[in-house]
Motif scaffolding. Sequence first.
Motif, short mmCIF file in Angstrom:
data_model
loop_
_atom_site.label_atom_id
_atom_site.label_comp_id
_atom_site.label_asym_id
_atom_site.label_seq_id
_atom_site.Cartn_x
_atom_site.Cartn_y
_atom_site.Cartn_z
N SER A 167 11.93 8.69 3.40
CA SER A 167 12.43 7.44 2.83
C SER A 167 12.48 7.54 1.31
O SER A 167 11.62 8.17 0.68
N TRP A 168 13.45 6.86 0.74
CA TRP A 168 13.57 6.78 -0.72
C TRP A 168 12.33 6.14 -1.33
O TRP A 168 11.97 6.43 -2.48
N TRP A 169 11.64 5.26 -0.59
CA TRP A 169 10.53 4.50 -1.12
C TRP A 169 9.21 5.27 -1.13
O TRP A 169 8.21 4.77 -1.66
N ASP A 170 9.16 6.47 -0.56
CA ASP A 170 7.88 7.15 -0.36
C ASP A 170 7.09 7.32 -1.65
O ASP A 170 5.90 7.01 -1.71
N GLY A 171 7.73 7.85 -2.68
CA GLY A 171 7.03 8.08 -3.93
C GLY A 171 6.55 6.79 -4.57
O GLY A 171 5.43 6.72 -5.10
N TYR A 172 7.37 5.75 -4.51
CA TYR A 172 6.98 4.47 -5.08
C TYR A 172 5.79 3.88 -4.33
O TYR A 172 4.90 3.26 -4.94
N ALA A 173 5.78 4.01 -3.01
CA ALA A 173 4.66 3.45 -2.22
C ALA A 173 3.35 4.13 -2.60
O ALA A 173 2.32 3.47 -2.79
N LEU A 174 3.36 5.45 -2.72
CA LEU A 174 2.15 6.17 -3.10
C LEU A 174 1.74 5.85 -4.54
O LEU A 174 0.55 5.72 -4.84
N ARG A 175 2.74 5.70 -5.41
CA ARG A 175 2.42 5.38 -6.81
C ARG A 175 1.77 4.00 -6.91
O ARG A 175 0.81 3.81 -7.65
N GLU A 176 2.29 3.06 -6.14
CA GLU A 176 1.71 1.71 -6.15
C GLU A 176 0.27 1.74 -5.65
O GLU A 176 -0.61 1.08 -6.22
N LEU A 177 0.02 2.49 -4.60
CA LEU A 177 -1.35 2.58 -4.08
C LEU A 177 -2.28 3.16 -5.15
O LEU A 177 -3.40 2.66 -5.35
N ALA A 178 -1.84 4.19 -5.85
CA ALA A 178 -2.66 4.79 -6.91
C ALA A 178 -2.91 3.79 -8.04
O ALA A 178 -4.04 3.71 -8.56
N TRP A 179 -1.89 3.04 -8.43
CA TRP A 179 -2.09 2.04 -9.48
C TRP A 179 -3.13 1.01 -9.05
O TRP A 179 -3.98 0.61 -9.86
N GLN A 180 -3.06 0.56 -7.81
CA GLN A 180 -4.01 -0.44 -7.36
C GLN A 180 -5.44 0.09 -7.36
O GLN A 180 -6.39 -0.65 -7.60
N LEU A 181 -5.60 1.37 -7.08
CA LEU A 181 -6.92 1.99 -7.06
C LEU A 181 -7.40 2.43 -8.44
O LEU A 181 -8.56 2.83 -8.60
N GLY A 182 -6.52 2.39 -9.43
CA GLY A 182 -6.86 2.94 -10.74
C GLY A 182 -6.99 4.45 -10.69
O GLY A 182 -7.75 5.05 -11.46
N GLN A 183 -6.24 5.08 -9.79
CA GLN A 183 -6.35 6.50 -9.52
C GLN A 183 -5.29 7.28 -10.31
O GLN A 183 -4.09 7.03 -10.16
N PRO A 184 -5.71 8.24 -11.17
CA PRO A 184 -4.71 9.07 -11.85
C PRO A 184 -3.81 9.77 -10.83
O PRO A 184 -4.26 10.15 -9.74
N PHE A 185 -2.54 9.96 -11.20
CA PHE A 185 -1.53 10.31 -10.21
C PHE A 185 -0.48 11.23 -10.82
O PHE A 185 -0.01 10.99 -11.93
N GLN A 186 -0.12 12.25 -10.07
CA GLN A 186 1.05 13.08 -10.40
C GLN A 186 1.78 13.35 -9.09
O GLN A 186 1.17 13.43 -8.02
N VAL A 187 3.09 13.48 -9.17
CA VAL A 187 3.88 13.80 -7.99
C VAL A 187 4.89 14.87 -8.36
O VAL A 187 5.53 14.80 -9.42
#
Length: 224
Positions: A47-67
């Motif tokens: 899905s086109w939304w996959d990266g955005y969904a994971l990024r949102e989850l990381a933002w909510q957790l305060g988790q540093p993120f790279q994709v």
Amino acid sequence: MTSPAFDPFEWTLRSTIRRSVRQSLRGLWVRGDVPLGAAVLAPSHHSWWDGYALRELAWQLGQPFQVLMTERQLENFPFLRLAGALGDREVRPALRALQQDCWVVVFPEGQLEAPGTLRRVQPGAAWLAHKSGAALYPVALRVVLRGQPQPEAYLRFGPPVAGPDLPAALKRELELLDAELLASDPEEPLAGYLRWVGRAAFHADPPNLAARWLARLTRNAADK
């Protein structure tokens, strides 16, 4: 320790992505043990939304993120670097990110695929986990249109696995998620999933004025 300097471009992109997720998706639901700290996430990518969904989850957790993204994608959307994107050849920055307790997301299929079964699992995610010593998590990810007007995102985190076990583990988690979707009431969220984005009450939106007017016309015509 000083706080990082405020970047208006990064803030604008972050706000735009988060607003897009909240307005365009009915919700985001997660099941399984979500890691905190360094981890290589290996999600399905249908899905086109996959990266955005994971990024949102990381933002909510305060988790540093790279994709990791393909170079072609980054050429088309270079601003996504401000949201954590790396080119798929940027191995050293990805390893450094893992040393700094980041999630590094690697879509093991290598590209966006049509929804369905897992087609391939490339070795990049397993290699990064092995080189860094970070845990490797299979993540089944589906963005589906069910019994609501907007699509819903479901993430199922499997337990961490060794690199050679990733293909079977990701296939298993994806099959379990698909089975849950198939057996579920399409007007209700999946049982056992925690809501991270979306409304607490899960019901169809009340009809708007135009829909109510058309319904009244239809009833009047049927009564004649």
